[in-house]
Design a protein around this motif. Structure first.
Motif, mmCIF file in Angstrom:
data_model
loop_
_atom_site.group_PDB
_atom_site.id
_atom_site.type_symbol
_atom_site.label_atom_id
_atom_site.label_comp_id
_atom_site.label_asym_id
_atom_site.label_seq_id
_atom_site.Cartn_x
_atom_site.Cartn_y
_atom_site.Cartn_z
ATOM 1 N N LYS A 270 36.910 44.420 75.999
ATOM 2 C CA LYS A 270 37.633 45.216 76.998
ATOM 3 C C LYS A 270 37.213 46.688 76.958
ATOM 4 C CE LYS A 270 40.200 41.799 78.524
ATOM 5 N NZ LYS A 270 39.466 40.711 77.880
ATOM 6 N N ALA A 271 35.925 46.934 76.629
ATOM 7 C CA ALA A 271 35.412 48.309 76.577
ATOM 8 C C ALA A 271 35.497 48.993 77.937
ATOM 9 C CB ALA A 271 33.965 48.310 76.075
ATOM 10 N N LEU A 272 35.500 48.219 79.012
ATOM 11 C CA LEU A 272 35.570 48.781 80.356
ATOM 12 C C LEU A 272 36.850 49.592 80.570
ATOM 13 C CD1 LEU A 272 34.210 48.961 83.137
ATOM 14 C CD2 LEU A 272 35.400 46.852 83.770
ATOM 15 N N LEU A 273 37.899 49.266 79.813
ATOM 16 C CA LEU A 273 39.154 50.023 79.938
ATOM 17 C C LEU A 273 38.970 51.490 79.577
ATOM 18 C CD1 LEU A 273 41.723 47.487 78.424
ATOM 19 C CD2 LEU A 273 41.381 48.047 80.836
ATOM 20 N N ALA A 274 37.954 51.773 78.736
ATOM 21 C CA ALA A 274 37.686 53.162 78.354
ATOM 22 C C ALA A 274 37.136 53.970 79.517
ATOM 23 C CB ALA A 274 36.697 53.203 77.189
ATOM 24 N N PHE A 275 36.763 53.323 80.587
ATOM 25 C CA PHE A 275 36.384 54.027 81.819
ATOM 26 C C PHE A 275 37.478 53.909 82.872
ATOM 27 C CE2 PHE A 275 34.564 53.656 86.120
ATOM 28 C CZ PHE A 275 34.123 54.968 86.276
ATOM 29 N N VAL A 276 38.011 52.714 83.016
ATOM 30 C CA VAL A 276 38.985 52.444 84.083
ATOM 31 C C VAL A 276 40.257 53.267 83.896
ATOM 32 C CG1 VAL A 276 40.492 50.680 85.068
ATOM 33 C CG2 VAL A 276 38.106 50.140 84.567
ATOM 34 N N ILE A 277 40.810 53.274 82.690
ATOM 35 C CA ILE A 277 42.084 53.977 82.460
ATOM 36 C C ILE A 277 41.952 55.481 82.697
ATOM 37 C CG2 ILE A 277 43.809 54.565 80.716
ATOM 38 C CD1 ILE A 277 43.479 51.753 79.593
ATOM 39 N N PRO A 278 40.946 56.180 82.106
ATOM 40 C CA PRO A 278 40.830 57.620 82.403
ATOM 41 C C PRO A 278 40.553 57.902 83.876
ATOM 42 C CG PRO A 278 39.536 57.047 80.466
ATOM 43 C CD PRO A 278 39.973 55.769 81.082
ATOM 44 N N ALA A 279 39.670 57.114 84.497
ATOM 45 C CA ALA A 279 39.292 57.373 85.891
ATOM 46 C C ALA A 279 40.485 57.211 86.824
ATOM 47 C CB ALA A 279 38.157 56.434 86.305
ATOM 48 N N LEU A 280 41.170 56.082 86.731
ATOM 49 C CA LEU A 280 42.307 55.856 87.624
ATOM 50 C C LEU A 280 43.488 56.754 87.260
ATOM 51 C CD1 LEU A 280 42.242 51.988 88.178
ATOM 52 C CD2 LEU A 280 41.104 53.810 89.449
ATOM 53 N N GLY A 281 43.596 57.126 85.983
ATOM 54 C CA GLY A 281 44.630 58.084 85.597
ATOM 55 C C GLY A 281 44.401 59.447 86.237
ATOM 56 N N ILE A 282 43.143 59.897 86.260
ATOM 57 C CA ILE A 282 42.799 61.173 86.901
ATOM 58 C C ILE A 282 43.039 61.105 88.402
ATOM 59 C CG2 ILE A 282 40.847 62.683 87.479
ATOM 60 C CD1 ILE A 282 39.791 62.088 84.624
ATOM 61 N N VAL B 100 32.005 58.261 72.864
ATOM 62 C CA VAL B 100 31.611 58.071 71.462
ATOM 63 C C VAL B 100 32.598 57.167 70.739
ATOM 64 C CG1 VAL B 100 31.346 59.253 69.247
ATOM 65 C CG2 VAL B 100 30.314 60.236 71.297
ATOM 66 N N THR B 101 33.886 57.374 70.970
ATOM 67 C CA THR B 101 34.908 56.535 70.335
ATOM 68 C C THR B 101 34.764 55.076 70.755
ATOM 69 O OG1 THR B 101 36.446 58.416 70.312
ATOM 70 C CG2 THR B 101 37.386 56.215 69.993
ATOM 71 N N THR B 102 34.500 54.862 72.042
ATOM 72 C CA THR B 102 34.354 53.490 72.550
ATOM 73 C C THR B 102 33.183 52.778 71.914
ATOM 74 O OG1 THR B 102 35.264 54.211 74.675
ATOM 75 C CG2 THR B 102 34.140 52.086 74.634
ATOM 76 N N VAL B 103 32.033 53.432 71.871
ATOM 77 C CA VAL B 103 30.843 52.796 71.306
ATOM 78 C C VAL B 103 31.002 52.590 69.799
ATOM 79 C CG1 VAL B 103 29.445 54.851 70.790
ATOM 80 C CG2 VAL B 103 28.315 52.746 71.480
ATOM 81 N N ALA B 104 31.704 53.505 69.120
ATOM 82 C CA ALA B 104 31.911 53.371 67.679
ATOM 83 C C ALA B 104 32.819 52.188 67.343
ATOM 84 C CB ALA B 104 32.510 54.663 67.113
ATOM 85 N N ILE B 105 33.791 51.929 68.196
ATOM 86 C CA ILE B 105 34.744 50.844 67.940
ATOM 87 C C ILE B 105 34.153 49.483 68.309
ATOM 88 C CG2 ILE B 105 36.965 49.847 68.660
ATOM 89 C CD1 ILE B 105 38.002 52.716 68.943
ATOM 90 N N THR B 106 33.458 49.411 69.432
ATOM 91 C CA THR B 106 33.030 48.109 69.965
ATOM 92 C C THR B 106 31.633 47.672 69.544
ATOM 93 O OG1 THR B 106 32.240 49.179 71.993
ATOM 94 C CG2 THR B 106 34.502 48.349 71.983
ATOM 95 N N GLU B 107 30.733 48.598 69.302
ATOM 96 C CA GLU B 107 29.345 48.222 69.047
ATOM 97 C C GLU B 107 29.121 47.483 67.731
ATOM 98 O OE1 GLU B 107 25.478 47.400 69.495
ATOM 99 O OE2 GLU B 107 27.021 47.843 70.968
ATOM 100 N N PRO B 108 29.864 47.766 66.642
ATOM 101 C CA PRO B 108 29.665 46.970 65.428
ATOM 102 C C PRO B 108 29.812 45.469 65.654
ATOM 103 C CG PRO B 108 30.937 48.917 64.906
ATOM 104 C CD PRO B 108 30.795 48.891 66.410
ATOM 105 N N GLY B 109 30.664 45.085 66.591
ATOM 106 C CA GLY B 109 30.821 43.671 66.934
ATOM 107 C C GLY B 109 30.022 43.262 68.144
ATOM 108 N N LYS B 110 29.046 44.076 68.534
ATOM 109 C CA LYS B 110 28.194 43.809 69.703
ATOM 110 C C LYS B 110 29.041 43.593 70.960
ATOM 111 C CE LYS B 110 24.458 43.803 67.174
ATOM 112 N NZ LYS B 110 23.494 44.918 67.238
ATOM 113 N N THR C 85 23.860 52.504 78.918
ATOM 114 C CA THR C 85 25.272 52.281 79.226
ATOM 115 C C THR C 85 26.132 53.442 78.728
ATOM 116 O OG1 THR C 85 24.956 49.888 79.066
ATOM 117 C CG2 THR C 85 27.220 50.693 78.939
ATOM 118 N N PHE C 86 25.812 53.963 77.539
ATOM 119 C CA PHE C 86 26.555 55.104 76.999
ATOM 120 C C PHE C 86 26.467 56.314 77.934
ATOM 121 C CE2 PHE C 86 26.474 59.123 74.664
ATOM 122 C CZ PHE C 86 27.710 59.095 74.038
ATOM 123 N N PHE C 87 25.241 56.636 78.394
ATOM 124 C CA PHE C 87 25.087 57.799 79.272
ATOM 125 C C PHE C 87 25.717 57.554 80.647
ATOM 126 C CE2 PHE C 87 21.726 58.958 76.197
ATOM 127 C CZ PHE C 87 22.120 60.259 75.944
#
Length: 689
Positions: A553-565, A527-537, A473-475
């Motif tokens: 809501k980890a999906l926002l780390a993809f949706v916001i940059p993608a749609l912003g671009i 890296v920031t997304t996985v560091a914040i969310t993974e400790p809580g699975k 998922t990270f890659f």
């Protein structure tokens, strides 16, 4: 003498008649149980369906012998199907019938003088409350044997629910542990897994909700004597209670119950947070009840006409709290742990008679457990988890994804081959060089992301695959973001071209900026997304190897940059469209102008396609969305590689021209290899000869 002889004859005749009526029953003194020698009546064996062709809208059949009621069938696809059943062998009279009355009478006749015998018919019992008050006011045990020996037909189930409902209303003023045990034994009989299928044929579809509400109402009046009690421990209903006060530390109730077709049990836990206990003004009690099968029964009667019903996926847990306490934490073990079973925390609304999604918030959803924070009230006392509508696994979608990904991967490989063939012919200026660097990196990013997608589709987020699932998922996250950030860099190339900065920028510096944007930014975000969310699975979804939405809501780390671009790129295209109306866009080099125009066309086509693709991807997260949205997303997503090959490479006339020249050159070399005499280096030698 004649009068006495007449009395004796009457007595003998009465006893003979009573014995003949009851000889079909056997009596067991120990346990006070009785049953028929032939076993429980099998209902409907000779009345399974209507006779004759299925032409009328419905037909009605009578129940088997010894049962009152009817079985109704409806005509569906030219076949008779059972729709409702009211066959019952229970009544108020049979409920309180004493099977040992005749034996006691025959024993008494030998020792009691005839004038002392009262041969009058006993006063009939017409009311449940009246019968219990007369027969067993302290423990309700007098109704248990009659209920447990009855067949669990739809009619009998409806009768027993009505019985429990009446007890909850009329006899719940002083509920003791013994009364709760007898009450639960009666409820356990109709909650048996063998009875589940018959619930769907009860005409009143609110029967299961009435049962749940009746049990909760009865438990509300229960008075505990000990500090902690395991009150009821039946197979299909368990009840526990505890005394609490504001000084009590955090308390919890743990349940583990057997489920059909499961080797182990299914567990559940109710927790009362300490901050809630502080709200207690004085000492009080909490009662909790667990049902392993009631969730299935509620589904059968309330959601059977829904096209994609959400099934209960854990225990149904009820809790009776003091008025001052509202919030509780519940942990459910999933019955179905497949990756398609997304969990949703819900509470049963007794007035609306449906699952209320607003009663609970999902706190955690990992592996085979779900944790919920719920608000209890007088109308919402029971909670569980639902499976979301089954993920669309239609063959059409599978074919689209499989074929589309194959075409996409082949297209991207072909794109890289074409770029390698024409590279030396098309990278004339710094701008053209960076343009093709962008195309190559976009193709590489999407190619690796597609490979990760294929790996992820064969994994799930269970314990044995969890770490690999997080890695894949990270890659996937990283390379999908790279695709968009390289598209962003292409837009920045256009802006720099308009501002006449390219001719002053050296190639190494442009490369450094390109890789910093194309790979540096996605790496920081991933890296920031996985560091914040993974400790809580909370990084990946419990049902699939992709970014989590429900919990973190980890999906926002993809949706916001993608749609912003996408928004930025479309704005750039608009700026270019306006500036192209002017005589010059700032650069004196006609080659750069042409290249900027080609980049703009490329961005103008690919950006909406990529944005539209993931726009539909977000829409598919909405529950109950029509299948057409899933199909459109699958098509756009699977064919992204083909779009890049088509609009980024093939439709560029400069690349086509360079490709033709390369092909011509290759053909020339091939002919030269086959006939060395055609080589230019051999020409002078032939002339000398």
């Amino acid at each position: 003498m004649k009068a006495q002889a007449s009395m004796i004859c009457c007595l003998v005749l009465f006893l003979a008649t009573e014995c003949s009526q009851n000889r079909s029953q056997t009596h067991t003194k120990d346990g006070h149980k009785y049953q028929r020698p032939e076993g429980k009546a099998k209902v409907g064996k000779t009345q399974e369906k209507c006779q004759g062709p299925c032409t009328a809208f419905y037909c009605v059949q009578s129940c088997a012998k010894h049962f009152q009621g009817e079985i109704r069938f409806t005509c569906n696809k030219k076949k008779w199907q059972k729709s409702t059943e009211t066959c019952t062998s229970l009544s108020v009279e049979t409920l309180f019938q004493d099977p040992n009355a005749v034996s006691r009478l025959s024993l008494a006749a030998a020792s009691i003088p005839l004038p002392s015998l009262n041969l009058r018919t006993p006063k009939p019992i017409n009311d449940v409350a009246q019968g219990i008050q007369k027969k067993c006011p302290f423990d309700y045990a007098c109704i248990v044997d009659a209920v447990k020996s009855s067949e669990t037909t739809s009619g009998n189930i409806a009768f027993i629910v009505e019985l429990l409902k009446n007890i909850s209303i009329d006899l719940s003023d002083n509920v003791t542990g013994e009364k709760m045990k007898s009450y639960s034994e009666v409820a356990n009989h109709i909650l048996d897994t063998a009875a589940i299928s018959n619930w769907s044929f009860i005409p009143n579809k609110n029967t299961s909700s009435d049962l749940l509400q009746s049990v909760n109402l009865f438990a509300r009046q229960l008075h505990l004597h000990n500090e902690s009690e395991n009150i009821v421990d039946e197979l299909f209903i368990q009840t526990k209670g505890i005394h609490i006060n504001h000084n009590t530390s955090e308390k919890s109730f743990n349940f583990s119950m057997k489920m059909k077709n499961m080797t182990g049990g299914i567990s559940g836990m109710i927790e009362i947070p300490k901050q809630e206990l502080w709200k207690l003004p004085n000492a009080s009690q909490v009662i909790s009840i667990a049902f392993p099968t009631l969730g299935i029964i509620l589904k059968e009667t309330h959601l059977q006409n829904v096209s994609l019903p959400r099934l209960v996926n854990g225990l149904v847990l009820s809790v009776v709290l003091p008025e001052s306490l509202k919030q509780i934490l519940l942990t459910f073990e999933k019955i179905n742990t497949s990756r398609n079973a997304r969990a949703q925390c819900v509470g049963w609304h007794s007035r609306k008679k449906r699952w209320d999604e607003n009663a609970c918030v999902k706190v955690l959803d990992i592996r085979n457990q779900v944790r919920c924070r719920c608000n209890a009230s007088n109308t919402v006392m029971s909670f569980s988890i639902l499976m979301s509508p089954k993920s669309i696994t239609d063959k059409v979608l599978e074919y689209i994804t499989c074929i589309g990904l194959s075409i996409s991967i082949l297209s991207l490989i072909l794109c890289l081959i074409v770029e390698a063939m024409v590279w030396s012919r098309v990278v004339v200026t710094e701008i053209s060089y960076m343009r093709h660097v962008c195309i190559v990196n976009i193709a590489v990013s999407l190619l690796i992301a597609n490979v990760c997608f294929i790996i992820a589709s064969n994994l799930n987020s269970k314990a044995q695959d969890y770490n690999l699932c997080v890695t894949v998922t990270f890659f996937s996250h990283f390379f999908y973001l790279s695709l968009f950030f390289w598209m962003l860099f292409k837009a920045l190339l256009i802006i720099y071209g308009i501002l006449v900065i390219f001719r002053r920028m050296m190639k190494p510096r442009m490369m450094a900026i390109g890789f910093a944007i194309g790979y540096g930014c996605p790496l920081v975000i991933a890296v920031t997304t996985v560091a914040i969310t993974e400790p809580g699975k909370g990084y990946v979804r419990p049902e699939a190897c992709w970014l989590n939405w429900d919990n973190s809501k980890a999906l926002l780390a993809f949706v916001i940059p993608a749609l912003g671009i996408v928004a930025v790129n479309l704005l750039v295209v608009l700026v270019v469209a306006v500036n192209t109306q002017r005589p010059s866009i700032g650069s004196s080099k006609s080659q750069d102008v042409a290249i900027i125009m080609r980049i703009s066309k490329n961005v103008a086509i690919l950006t909406p396609l990529l944005g539209l693709t993931w726009g539909f991807g977000i829409v598919t997260l909405i529950e109950g969305i029509p299948a057409i949205f899933h199909i459109i997303f699958a098509l756009l997503n699977a064919f992204q590689g083909f779009f890049i090959l088509l609009f980024g490479t093939i439709m560029d006339h400069k690349i086509r021209d360079a490709l033709k020249m390369s092909m011509t050159s290759l053909k020339g070399k091939s002919r030269t290899a086959e006939n060395p005499s055609l080589s230019p280096t051999n020409g002078p030698k032939l002339m000398n000869r």
